[in-house]
Design a protein around this motif. Structure first.
Motif, short mmCIF file in Angstrom:
data_model
loop_
_atom_site.label_atom_id
_atom_site.label_comp_id
_atom_site.label_asym_id
_atom_site.label_seq_id
_atom_site.Cartn_x
_atom_site.Cartn_y
_atom_site.Cartn_z
N UNK A 237 24.64 26.51 60.12
CA UNK A 237 24.69 27.23 58.86
C UNK A 237 26.04 27.90 58.66
N UNK A 238 26.32 28.25 57.40
CA UNK A 238 27.62 28.82 57.06
C UNK A 238 27.81 30.19 57.68
N UNK A 239 29.07 30.55 57.88
CA UNK A 239 29.42 31.86 58.41
C UNK A 239 28.90 32.97 57.48
N UNK A 240 28.49 34.09 58.06
CA UNK A 240 28.13 35.27 57.27
C UNK A 240 29.40 35.98 56.83
N UNK A 241 29.51 36.25 55.53
CA UNK A 241 30.69 36.92 54.97
C UNK A 241 30.22 38.17 54.23
N UNK A 242 30.70 39.33 54.66
CA UNK A 242 30.25 40.61 54.11
C UNK A 242 31.48 41.38 53.64
N UNK A 243 31.49 41.79 52.38
CA UNK A 243 32.62 42.52 51.82
C UNK A 243 32.55 44.01 52.16
N UNK A 244 33.71 44.61 52.38
CA UNK A 244 33.76 46.03 52.70
C UNK A 244 35.19 46.54 52.71
N UNK A 245 35.38 47.69 53.32
CA UNK A 245 36.69 48.34 53.40
C UNK A 245 37.03 48.59 54.86
N UNK A 246 38.23 48.21 55.26
CA UNK A 246 38.67 48.43 56.64
C UNK A 246 38.95 49.91 56.86
N UNK A 247 38.39 50.45 57.93
CA UNK A 247 38.63 51.84 58.31
C UNK A 247 39.19 51.87 59.73
N UNK A 248 40.19 52.74 59.95
CA UNK A 248 40.81 52.86 61.27
C UNK A 248 41.07 54.32 61.56
N UNK A 254 36.68 49.77 62.13
CA UNK A 254 35.39 49.27 61.65
C UNK A 254 35.51 48.92 60.18
N UNK A 255 34.49 48.23 59.65
CA UNK A 255 34.43 47.91 58.23
C UNK A 255 33.25 48.65 57.64
N UNK A 256 33.50 49.36 56.55
CA UNK A 256 32.46 50.11 55.87
C UNK A 256 32.07 49.37 54.60
N UNK A 257 30.79 49.05 54.43
CA UNK A 257 30.32 48.36 53.23
C UNK A 257 30.02 49.38 52.13
N UNK A 258 29.84 48.87 50.90
CA UNK A 258 29.51 49.74 49.78
C UNK A 258 28.16 50.43 49.99
N UNK A 259 27.29 49.80 50.79
CA UNK A 259 25.97 50.36 51.05
C UNK A 259 25.99 51.39 52.17
N UNK A 260 27.20 51.64 52.74
CA UNK A 260 27.31 52.65 53.78
C UNK A 260 27.03 52.15 55.18
N UNK A 261 26.99 50.83 55.37
CA UNK A 261 26.79 50.25 56.71
C UNK A 261 28.15 50.10 57.38
N UNK A 262 28.25 50.54 58.62
CA UNK A 262 29.48 50.39 59.40
C UNK A 262 29.37 49.13 60.26
N UNK A 263 30.31 48.21 60.08
CA UNK A 263 30.34 46.95 60.83
C UNK A 263 31.38 47.08 61.93
N UNK A 264 31.00 46.89 63.18
CA UNK A 264 31.91 47.16 64.29
C UNK A 264 33.01 46.10 64.42
N UNK A 265 34.17 46.52 64.94
CA UNK A 265 35.31 45.65 65.21
C UNK A 265 35.85 45.96 66.59
N UNK A 266 36.53 44.96 67.17
CA UNK A 266 37.30 45.29 68.37
C UNK A 266 38.72 45.66 67.95
N UNK A 267 39.62 45.82 68.86
CA UNK A 267 40.96 46.29 68.52
C UNK A 267 41.91 45.22 68.05
#
Length: 357
Positions: A237-248, A254-267
């Protein structure tokens, strides 16, 4: 055998340009797949290489020869089409040897080459049959045999499996790959099916709107897509793509979505704080978790036997997970999905370009 070089090639129909200055270098003996959606220019490019379409600009070389003005019949190529194009009044043997007969080859040469091709393709028992007596897969083998007997420098395949059923397509793509491994002839294969591209190619050329988006091995494209288009096109299946704003901050990203979900990132991220981004994670790189990760609501559950596809809602964003283990997923149930952070892809929302280092 020969290399193929496409240098700044363009195709125009009047004022409309459909292929925009493409550059591709294909070494001798390589199996390259041109893949992309309908209308992206892949078949047009193949037909220009074959000499079936006039080149509006640029250069096509086969070996050391510039072939722009050389007729198709003199380019030392063989083409296998989506349509088998077999002569119904000729036997398999006659169909396979007909091109050599037109070239005034002697009977012994024709017989020897037809025999070799039929042995390679398992057609020995079918040589005296007519096309109407063959299955679709057998007809496609005959079409490939007709190409093999010419002993060309380059094989060109234009969606040759499109008319076959799903099971036969899987079988035939394996046979075409095995054929290439045996003959080692430079091959260019056009398809819109990214699974065919992934399983058959030494390298893949991903095309979109008349340009090349990325060239690489199947796993290079899968693991490090250059942009959003490649990421979304390669993989099933296709990759999951979620729009948001990069926060550092000083400690993490991390990436913060408009719904207020924080998506984790590594460095391993090169974007700027506040940048609009797209967070990508492939379905197989999500793991079920009791309390950590992305909070989702299970929607549709699709067991396939070897794995289970789970389609879920992440605060309005639809995502998919693929799991080899058998869990008790229930539609409407709540769960968490933990992404493998070293497998996360990050893209600039405006340009679509990859931000992951």
């Amino acid at each position: 055998m020969a290399s193929v070089s496409v240098e700044a090639v363009r195709k125009r129909y009047g004022a409309l340009e459909v292929v925009h200055g493409i550059d591709i270098a294909i070494p001798d003996g390589e199996f390259v797949v041109l893949v992309g959606p309908s209308g992206c220019g892949k078949s047009t490019l193949l037909r220009m290489i074959a000499g079936l379409e006039e080149i509006s600009g640029g250069i096509v070389r086969i070996g050391e020869r510039v072939v722009n003005e050389i007729p198709s019949k003199d380019r030392d190529i063989a083409m296998v089409f989506q349509n088998y194009a077999l002569y119904p009044h000729m036997t398999v043997r006659e169909n396979m040897g007909f091109s050599l007969k037109l070239r005034k080859a002697d009977r012994d040469t024709i017989g020897e080459r037809v025999k070799r091709a039929s042995e390679i393709l398992g057609l020995d028992a079918l040589l005296d049959r007519y096309p109407k007596q063959l299955s679709g897969g057998q007809r496609q083998r005959v079409a490939m045999g007709r190409a093999i007997v010419r002993n060309p420098q380059v094989f060109l395949f234009d969606e040759p499996l499109s008319n076959l059923d799903a099971k036969l397509r899987v079988q035939m793509r394996t046979e075409i790959k095995a054929l290439h491994q045996q003959l080692k002839t430079t091959s260019i294969y056009v398809t819109h099916d990214q699974i065919e591209a992934m399983t058959m190619a030494d390298r893949i050329v991903v095309m979109h709107d008349g340009i090349v988006e990325q060239i690489g091995t199947p796993l290079e494209l899968y693991d490090r897509p250059a942009n959003l288009f490649v990421a979304g096109f390669i993989g099933s299946p296709a990759i999951n793509l979620i729009r948001g704003t990069l926060r550092r901050d000083a400690a993490r990203s991390w990436v913060s979505t408009d719904a207020g979900i924080d998506l984790p990132l590594n460095g391993n991220i090169i974007g700027q704080d506040g940048q609009a981004v797209v967070y990508g994670i492939r379905p197989e790189h999500l793991s079920p978790s009791d309390s950590q990760g992305l909070p989702v609501t299970v929607g549709v559950v699709e067991p396939t036997g070897a794995s289970t596809f789970v389609y879920a809602d992440l605060s309005g964003a639809q995502i998919c997970g693929v799991f080899s283990e058998r869990h008790g997923f229930n539609p409407g149930g709540k769960m968490h999905l933990m992404p493998q952070l070293d497998r996360v892809h990050l893209f600039d929302s405006a340009t679509g370009r990859r931000l992951s280092a």
